[in-house]
Write a protein that holds these residues in place. Structure first.
Motif, PDB file in Angstrom:
ATOM      1  N   ILE A  14       0.831  -1.202   0.000  1.00  0.00           N
ATOM      2  CA  ILE A  14       0.000   0.000   0.000  1.00  0.00           C
ATOM      3  C   ILE A  14       0.868   1.256   0.000  1.00  0.00           C
ATOM      4  O   ILE A  14       0.582   2.234  -0.698  1.00  0.00           O
ATOM      5  N   THR A  18       0.835   4.172  -2.738  1.00  0.00           N
ATOM      6  CA  THR A  18       0.533   5.548  -2.324  1.00  0.00           C
ATOM      7  C   THR A  18       1.527   6.518  -2.939  1.00  0.00           C
ATOM      8  O   THR A  18       1.155   7.595  -3.431  1.00  0.00           O
ATOM      9  N   LEU A  97      -1.476   8.547   6.658  1.00  0.00           N
ATOM     10  CA  LEU A  97      -1.922   7.318   6.009  1.00  0.00           C
ATOM     11  C   LEU A  97      -1.219   6.154   6.683  1.00  0.00           C
ATOM     12  O   LEU A  97       0.004   6.048   6.643  1.00  0.00           O
ATOM     13  N   ALA A  99      -0.378   2.503   6.701  1.00  0.00           N
ATOM     14  CA  ALA A  99      -0.322   1.313   5.862  1.00  0.00           C
ATOM     15  C   ALA A  99       0.555   0.235   6.478  1.00  0.00           C
ATOM     16  O   ALA A  99       0.985  -0.683   5.792  1.00  0.00           O
ATOM     17  N   ALA A 120      -6.111   8.376   6.871  1.00  0.00           N
ATOM     18  CA  ALA A 120      -6.400   7.507   5.725  1.00  0.00           C
ATOM     19  C   ALA A 120      -6.001   6.103   6.172  1.00  0.00           C
ATOM     20  O   ALA A 120      -4.811   5.814   6.350  1.00  0.00           O
ATOM     21  N   ALA A 122      -5.440   2.178   6.270  1.00  0.00           N
ATOM     22  CA  ALA A 122      -5.223   0.929   5.555  1.00  0.00           C
ATOM     23  C   ALA A 122      -4.762  -0.172   6.505  1.00  0.00           C
ATOM     24  O   ALA A 122      -4.347  -1.234   6.068  1.00  0.00           O
ATOM     25  N   VAL A 148      -9.081   3.196   3.199  1.00  0.00           N
ATOM     26  CA  VAL A 148      -8.229   2.959   2.042  1.00  0.00           C
ATOM     27  C   VAL A 148      -8.456   1.563   1.462  1.00  0.00           C
ATOM     28  O   VAL A 148      -8.277   1.357   0.266  1.00  0.00           O
ATOM     29  N   SER A 153     -13.703   1.498   1.045  1.00  0.00           N
ATOM     30  CA  SER A 153     -13.812   2.688   0.200  1.00  0.00           C
ATOM     31  C   SER A 153     -15.067   2.601  -0.668  1.00  0.00           C
ATOM     32  O   SER A 153     -15.780   3.589  -0.846  1.00  0.00           O
ATOM     33  N   ILE A 269      -6.837   4.570  -2.697  1.00  0.00           N
ATOM     34  CA  ILE A 269      -5.800   5.394  -2.062  1.00  0.00           C
ATOM     35  C   ILE A 269      -5.977   6.846  -2.488  1.00  0.00           C
ATOM     36  O   ILE A 269      -6.021   7.763  -1.655  1.00  0.00           O
ATOM     37  N   ALA A 272      -9.105   8.516  -1.017  1.00  0.00           N
ATOM     38  CA  ALA A 272      -8.958   8.897   0.389  1.00  0.00           C
ATOM     39  C   ALA A 272      -8.106  10.152   0.528  1.00  0.00           C
ATOM     40  O   ALA A 272      -8.401  11.020   1.356  1.00  0.00           O
TER      41      ALA A 272
END
Length: 382
Positions: A14, A18, A97, A99, A120, A122, A148, A153, A269, A272
């Motif tokens: 991820i 991104t 974010l 991830a 965000a 994930a 994400v 989503s 991604i 978001a």
């Protein structure tokens, strides 16, 4: 105005996707901080390309190596959990974010919310294990939790502002993984290499195994419960082998709204990161006329027991989802090391859940203790 991002887990699947999105929108997005576990070479390359002012390696030795390699750059390198917490407090950033894979995501998410950052998300474990902490805190701080994961989503996009009271059922789709048509007897013989062949999605090894066992879908059920404020029994898993319908919402009047597209994680991604706006993507488009079929199936819960175990964990609540998640993490590690068979994953999860004494309203410390106790119990079994 640029959106400024702290990216946790930048060297994973991820995280790298991104950064693909950031490459396409350098005028609109700026990476202020990057964090990874121990991939020094890749994180160095990312630092040199994206120019963050801060970076962190969870592994102490890797952090020391990284400091030496980027000593010519104007970047501060941190290490460990304290370093990650420093990154998410960065005053320059407005979005974090997450991830990273595993329980490591919980504390940084809480700290980022307290610092007023939009999330965000994930990292499944954050809501699976601590949704009762995260969601009220986000409301209190007035920050957004933007999913994400492709399925969440899709649900978020399908709701499009509709109130939760109008939801009759969330239809959470699953590809079914590489073993979708196999019998229980056939699953006794599958190998690690077999399990790593996801037909549609590009994911890391851990998530790919979870997809094959349907544990991943169980984690997503629990996550959806917290994200969208619905009862777990109002979330129905539907197998959609082509991975074209990414999930849907059925409303009280019978209408079903869903989000469709080619299987590509960069879409959720990017959505978001730019929400509520939509920006162009140059990726492949869905051609409905060229599709031979779009099929749906019931999940085979008698064979893929990760899903019913997840519903059990959600119903029992408290610290039980943590045990479900932790037992699966250990089982997947053992499977990837070829120490257990594929079906042993379910046995390890079930035995850990049977052994556990539930803490009704766990703190973060209780969650981490439940994880530790689960690992110790499973190790004691050999």
């Amino acid at each position: 105005m640029k959106r400024k991002i702290v990216l946790l887990g930048s060297t994973g699947s991820i995280g790298t996707q991104t950064l693909d999105v950031v490459r396409n929108y350098r005028q609109e997005l700026k990476v202020t901080a990057l964090a990874a576990n121990r991939n020094v070479e890749l994180l160095e390359a990312q630092i040199r390309e994206f120019g963050p002012s801060k970076a962190c390696m969870f592994d102490e030795a890797a952090a020391a190596a990284l400091r030496q390699r980027v000593s010519d750059l104007d970047v501060t390198v941190y290490s460990g959990m304290d370093g990650i917490l420093e990154l998410v407090r960065d005053e320059e950033a407005d979005t974090v974010l997450t991830a990273v894979v595993g329980m490591i995501g919980i504390r940084p998410t809480i700290e980022a919310i307290k610092a007023g950052k939009d999330i965000a998300l994930a990292n499944k474990e954050t809501l699976v294990c601590a949704g009762h902490i995260i969601m009220p805190l986000a409301r209190e701080m007035g920050v957004s939790i933007l999913p994400v994961d492709s399925e969440h989503s899709a649900i978020f996009q399908s709701l499009n502002g509709e109130p939760v009271s109008k939801i009759e059922k969330i239809l959470l789709t699953a590809s079914g993984g590489p073993f979708r048509t196999k019998t229980y007897e056939q699953l006794q013989e599958v190998t690690v290499d077999d399990a790593l062949k996801n037909p549609n999605w590009d994911m890391g090894a851990k998530v790919t195994i979870d997809s094959a066992s349907l544990v991943n879908k169980g984690l997503e059920v629990i996550e959806a419960k917290w994200l969208f404020g619905v009862d777990v029994d109002d979330i129905k898993v539907v197998v959609q082998p082509q991975s074209i319908l990414h999930s849907a919402v059925q409303f009280v009047d019978g209408a079903v709204m869903g989000q469709m597209g080619v299987p590509d994680m960069k879409l959720p991604i990017q959505y978001a990161l730019f929400y509520p706006d939509r920006l162009p993507m140059s990726e492949k488009r869905l051609d409905l006329a060229a599709m031979a079929s779009l099929t749906f199936e019931e999940p085979r819960t008698d064979v893929f027991k990760g899903l019913p175990l997840a519903y059990r964990a959600a119903h029992e609540g408290g610290s039980m989802p943590t045990v479900f998640n932790a037992a699966n993490e250990m089982a997947v590690k053992k499977f990837l090391k070829r120490q257990i068979r594929f079906l042993d994953i379910y046995d390890m999860i079930s035995s850990a859940m049977d052994h556990h004494r539930i803490v009704a309203d766990p703190t973060v410390e209780d969650i981490l203790e439940a994880e530790k106790e689960t690992y110790e119990f499973l190790e004691s079994r050999g």
